[in-house]
Write an enzyme that holds these catalytic residues in place. Structure first.
Site, PDB file in Angstrom:
ATOM      1  N   LYS A   1       0.788  -1.134  -0.067  1.00 20.39           N
ATOM      2  CA  LYS A   1       0.014  -0.062  -0.121  1.00 20.39           C
ATOM      3  C   LYS A   1       0.872   1.290   0.130  1.00 20.39           C
ATOM      4  CE  LYS A   1      -4.209  -1.861   1.875  1.00 20.39           C
ATOM      5  NZ  LYS A   1      -5.372  -1.670   3.006  1.00 20.39           N
TER       6      LYS A   1
ATOM      7  N   LYS B   1      -4.959 -11.161  -7.832  1.00 22.49           N
ATOM      8  CA  LYS B   1      -5.988 -11.328  -6.816  1.00 22.49           C
ATOM      9  C   LYS B   1      -7.214 -10.506  -7.295  1.00 22.49           C
ATOM     10  CE  LYS B   1      -5.973 -10.162  -2.491  1.00 22.49           C
ATOM     11  NZ  LYS B   1      -5.594  -9.767  -1.147  1.00 22.49           N
TER      12      LYS B   1
ATOM     13  N   LYS C   1     -10.491  -4.824  -4.382  1.00 27.34           N
ATOM     14  CA  LYS C   1     -11.522  -3.733  -4.329  1.00 27.34           C
ATOM     15  C   LYS C   1     -10.854  -2.634  -5.341  1.00 27.34           C
ATOM     16  CE  LYS C   1     -13.000  -4.036   0.360  1.00 27.34           C
ATOM     17  NZ  LYS C   1     -13.401  -3.632   1.636  1.00 27.34           N
TER      18      LYS C   1
END
Ligand code: TRP
Length: 328
Positions: free
Chosen positions: A110, A193, A196
């Site tokens: 992140k 993956k 979101k």
């Protein structure tokens, strides 16, 4: 009675990967004392639009109920409504090491390439440890990606216990079983993956997608040109992902699905998968809208906040006492 705690962030839409973890929440509600949290404090570790966040918090709470959590059996609440989370997180920050937090892969992912990285993002796993340890939690149902955070939680708890005596229950992860450790992958690129943050709406299926959109996303999912239905995560990642999703929804094992579709094209598999997924999600969506409209969710969350506070307060007092604060 064993206690279960888990949390979901109210950001973006809940996709199938998250949903499979959340189905595991529902399974626990009859035999265990379950607390499920909307972890809004975790969400502000990255920039958020305030009005969107506020809406997402309530929607996630409603979705928890819509997928089958019974507010009379479980405790549903919002993290920022129980101040003990922030208090314990601070104390645990003083028992966590820069080195171990620097090794967290989620932090690395992140923060990578960002010009500004907040200390909140860095200490995110410490807040998560506080969430869990505050309730004398035995089991934490999470997705595979959170395993490292649970390991860290255990390390912090053991470190604290070694220093001060048996203060914390050391929790264990509870990871939903997906065939061969398979994960739910993106529909457009099955090497990634399902996420979101992927901007392509057809890369994922979210719980609130329209039935037409779900159909479109599944029908255009990337497969291969072989037209042989086989489960093989490296050679046939796309088809295997569809089989994994199918199996999670229908409860059929993957070998039995492979047998069922032997000799048939991908089109048939996809059409049936659309049926299986929409049949499960449509009633969830209806319930979701009904809960939001009734306004009952606020009562559920108030009751949840009260119960969570009742459990957390003596645990926090125990910790404060241990580190040498004054409690009275
Ligand atoms: N980090 C988790 C996630 O992104 C969310 C979370 C926060 C959580 N606190 C938690 C999960 C405590 C389990 C227990 O999925």
């Amino acid at each position: 009675m064993k206690r279960v705690f888990s949390g979901v962030q109210p950001t973006g839409q809940i996709h199938l990967g998250n949903y499979i973890t959340m189905k595991n929440f529902v399974k626990q509600q009859d035999e265990k004392d379950c607390l499920y949290c909307v972890v809004d404090m975790h969400s502000i570790t990255l920039p958020q639009d305030p009005e969107t966040l506020r809406k997402s918090i309530i929607e996630l709470a409603a979705l928890y109920v819509a997928i089958g959590l019974d507010p009379n059996k479980v405790t549903l609440f919002i993290q920022s409504q129980v101040a003990a989370h922030a208090e314990l997180a601070w104390i645990l920050n003083c028992f966590s090491y820069m080195g171990e937090l620097s090794r967290m892969t989620q932090f690395k992912d992140k923060s990578e390439g960002k010009q500004v990285v907040t200390t909140g993002l860095f200490t995110y796993p410490v807040l998560m440890a506080a969430d869990i340890l505050l309730y004398d939690t035995h089991y934490v149902p999470v997705g595979n990606d959170q395993k490292q955070h649970i390991e860290l939680t255990r390390d912090i708890a053991n470190r604290f216990n070694n220093r001060f005596g048996e203060i914390f229950v050391v929790p264990e992860p509870m990871i939903a079983k997906v065939e061969d450790g398979a994960r739910i992958m993106s529909l457009d690129d099955p090497t990634l993956k399902m996420s979101k943050s992927n901007p392509n709406p057809h890369s994922k299926i979210t719980l609130l997608d329209s039935m037409a959109q779900i159909k479109k996303s599944i029908m255009r999912a990337t497969t291969d040109s072989e037209a042989i239905i086989k489960y093989d995560l490296t050679e046939k990642a796309g088809v295997s992902n569809l089989l994994t999703i199918y199996s999670q929804f229908s409860g059929d094992s993957i070998p039995s699905l492979v047998e069922k579709y032997e000799g048939q094209g991908y089109g048939t598999l996809k059409k049936d998968l659309v049926e299986v997924v929409t049949a499960e999600l449509e009633p969830i969506q209806n319930k979701f809208h009904q809960i939001l409209q009734s306004g009952d969710i606020y009562d559920v969350l108030k009751q949840g906040r009260n119960r969570a506070t009742e459990i957390a307060t003596p645990v926090l007092d125990r910790v404060k006492q241990a580190v040498g604060f004054v409690t009275y």
